[in-house]
Write a protein that holds these residues in place. Structure first.
Motif, PDB file in Angstrom:
ATOM      1  N   THR A   5      62.717  82.528  52.964  1.00  0.00           N
ATOM      2  CA  THR A   5      62.015  81.317  52.520  1.00  0.00           C
ATOM      3  C   THR A   5      61.335  81.473  51.165  1.00  0.00           C
ATOM      4  OG1 THR A   5      60.033  81.978  53.773  1.00  0.00           O
ATOM      5  CG2 THR A   5      61.637  80.567  54.901  1.00  0.00           C
ATOM      6  N   GLU A  18      59.755  86.639  52.126  1.00  0.00           N
ATOM      7  CA  GLU A  18      59.332  86.116  53.415  1.00  0.00           C
ATOM      8  C   GLU A  18      60.545  85.534  54.121  1.00  0.00           C
ATOM      9  OE1 GLU A  18      56.003  83.520  53.254  1.00  0.00           O
ATOM     10  OE2 GLU A  18      54.703  85.012  52.287  1.00  0.00           O
ATOM     11  N   THR A  20      62.086  83.691  58.122  1.00  0.00           N
ATOM     12  CA  THR A  20      61.886  83.211  59.481  1.00  0.00           C
ATOM     13  C   THR A  20      63.126  83.570  60.285  1.00  0.00           C
ATOM     14  OG1 THR A  20      62.784  81.012  58.957  1.00  0.00           O
ATOM     15  CG2 THR A  20      60.400  81.296  58.791  1.00  0.00           C
ATOM     16  N   GLU A  23      61.460  81.245  65.660  1.00  0.00           N
ATOM     17  CA  GLU A  23      60.017  81.012  65.553  1.00  0.00           C
ATOM     18  C   GLU A  23      59.270  82.210  64.964  1.00  0.00           C
ATOM     19  OE1 GLU A  23      58.602  79.972  69.396  1.00  0.00           O
ATOM     20  OE2 GLU A  23      59.612  78.035  69.448  1.00  0.00           O
ATOM     21  N   PRO A  25      57.989  84.555  62.117  1.00  0.00           N
ATOM     22  CA  PRO A  25      57.820  84.688  60.670  1.00  0.00           C
ATOM     23  C   PRO A  25      57.650  86.157  60.292  1.00  0.00           C
ATOM     24  CG  PRO A  25      55.722  84.099  61.666  1.00  0.00           C
ATOM     25  CD  PRO A  25      56.708  84.282  62.805  1.00  0.00           C
ATOM     26  N   LYS A  50      50.488  89.016  59.328  1.00  0.00           N
ATOM     27  CA  LYS A  50      51.386  89.812  58.490  1.00  0.00           C
ATOM     28  C   LYS A  50      50.950  89.823  57.032  1.00  0.00           C
ATOM     29  CE  LYS A  50      54.705  86.019  57.697  1.00  0.00           C
ATOM     30  NZ  LYS A  50      53.629  85.094  57.444  1.00  0.00           N
ATOM     31  N   ILE A  72      56.370  91.513  61.049  1.00  0.00           N
ATOM     32  CA  ILE A  72      56.438  90.150  61.584  1.00  0.00           C
ATOM     33  C   ILE A  72      55.124  89.813  62.282  1.00  0.00           C
ATOM     34  CG2 ILE A  72      58.938  90.253  61.948  1.00  0.00           C
ATOM     35  CD1 ILE A  72      58.328  90.540  64.992  1.00  0.00           C
ATOM     36  N   ASP A  73      54.907  88.520  62.486  1.00  0.00           N
ATOM     37  CA  ASP A  73      53.910  88.056  63.440  1.00  0.00           C
ATOM     38  C   ASP A  73      54.651  87.776  64.734  1.00  0.00           C
ATOM     39  OD1 ASP A  73      51.789  88.204  61.703  1.00  0.00           O
ATOM     40  OD2 ASP A  73      51.794  86.071  61.189  1.00  0.00           O
ATOM     41  N   ARG A  80      50.518  83.328  64.701  1.00  0.00           N
ATOM     42  CA  ARG A  80      51.250  82.621  65.750  1.00  0.00           C
ATOM     43  C   ARG A  80      50.279  81.992  66.755  1.00  0.00           C
ATOM     44  NH1 ARG A  80      56.358  85.014  66.691  1.00  0.00           N
ATOM     45  NH2 ARG A  80      56.673  83.497  68.381  1.00  0.00           N
ATOM     46  N   THR A 125      64.305  91.019  65.796  1.00  0.00           N
ATOM     47  CA  THR A 125      64.177  91.166  64.347  1.00  0.00           C
ATOM     48  C   THR A 125      64.977  92.366  63.846  1.00  0.00           C
ATOM     49  OG1 THR A 125      61.957  90.188  64.428  1.00  0.00           O
ATOM     50  CG2 THR A 125      62.542  91.427  62.448  1.00  0.00           C
TER      51      THR A 125
END
Length: 241
Positions: A5, A18, A20, A23, A25, A50, A72-73, A80, A125
């Protein structure tokens, strides 16, 4: 599918992007390198986002040494959304700590589910990151100890782990520590105001791996000396490069 993103090229050549993933990030730092880089999963302690400054600095510094670094979160972490039960447990924890009451069971009810929910998202991830051409493995882990124990036990692609001896470790992970077999570096702040020293020492003793190293430094929770970052890079260099 993983979608980037935003991106920026830092002064040292590291590319910060960054992303995604559904859901989830996250942020990925990759070095300027002609060959695929080994990957380090860098997890913050359960409540931090993060974008937390110390985490970002660690990620950028580590990537400059030639590693791809991702954070990540995960579910319930960072920015989140949190469940009503999580928010209630956090409020009860703050109240109990101010009152000087025992907090073990409150920590258990809060951190146990966080680990259970975060581990699958980190593995998802990892699948996506290893599919990128600029990342070649092997894979290391650095950061939050409770989550790291779980991942090191269930994720065969992890080749080495560096833990920060901070935060409560649920009973399930204290038992799983005996199953851990990858090389381990544990950082301990001797005067950590929120984490009993003896608990961390007992856990280090319980880790089942044959190659484990403990670095203890004077100072509080956020006082880890800068040179430990250099030592961590050498540790991962022995096992990931």
């Amino acid at each position: 599918m993983l979608h980037f993103t935003s991106e920026q090229r830092l002064d040292d050549g590291v590319l910060e992007r960054e992303f995604t993933l559904g859901e989830i990030p996250g942020v990925l730092w990759t070095p300027k390198s002609p060959t695929p880089a080994p990957l380090i999963l860098m997890a913050h302690n359960n409540g931090l986002p993060k974008s937390q400054a110390r985490l970002v600095a660690r990620g950028r510094h580590t990537a400059a040494y030639g590693y791809a670094v991702a954070t990540i979160d995960a579910a319930g972490c960072g920015d989140r959304p949190r469940s009503a039960a999580d928010e209630q447990a956090r409020a009860e924890l703050r109240r109990a700590m101010r009152a000087g009451e025992p907090v073990d069971e409150i920590f258990e009810s809060l951190v146990g589910p966080l680990v259970e929910n975060a581990a699958p998202e980190w593995r998802t991830t990892l699948d996506a990151l290893l599919a990128l051409p600029e990342i070649g493995g092997p894979v290391g882990y650095s950061g939050w100890m409770a989550l790291g124990i779980r991942l090191a036990v269930i994720e065969p692609r992890l080749a080495a782990a560096g833990f920060f001896a901070g935060g409560y470790v649920p009973r399930a992970q204290r038992e799983e520590a005996r199953q851990l077999t990858v090389p381990l570096l544990l950082l301990l702040q001797w005067d950590d105001e929120g984490n009993p020293r003896q608990r961390a020492l007992d856990l280090f003793d319980a880790f089942g791996t044959k190659e484990k190293t403990l670095h203890a430094n004077m100072g509080g929770h956020t006082g880890t000396p800068w040179f430990e970052g250099e030592d961590a890079n050498r540790f991962f260099g022995r096992h990931l490069k």
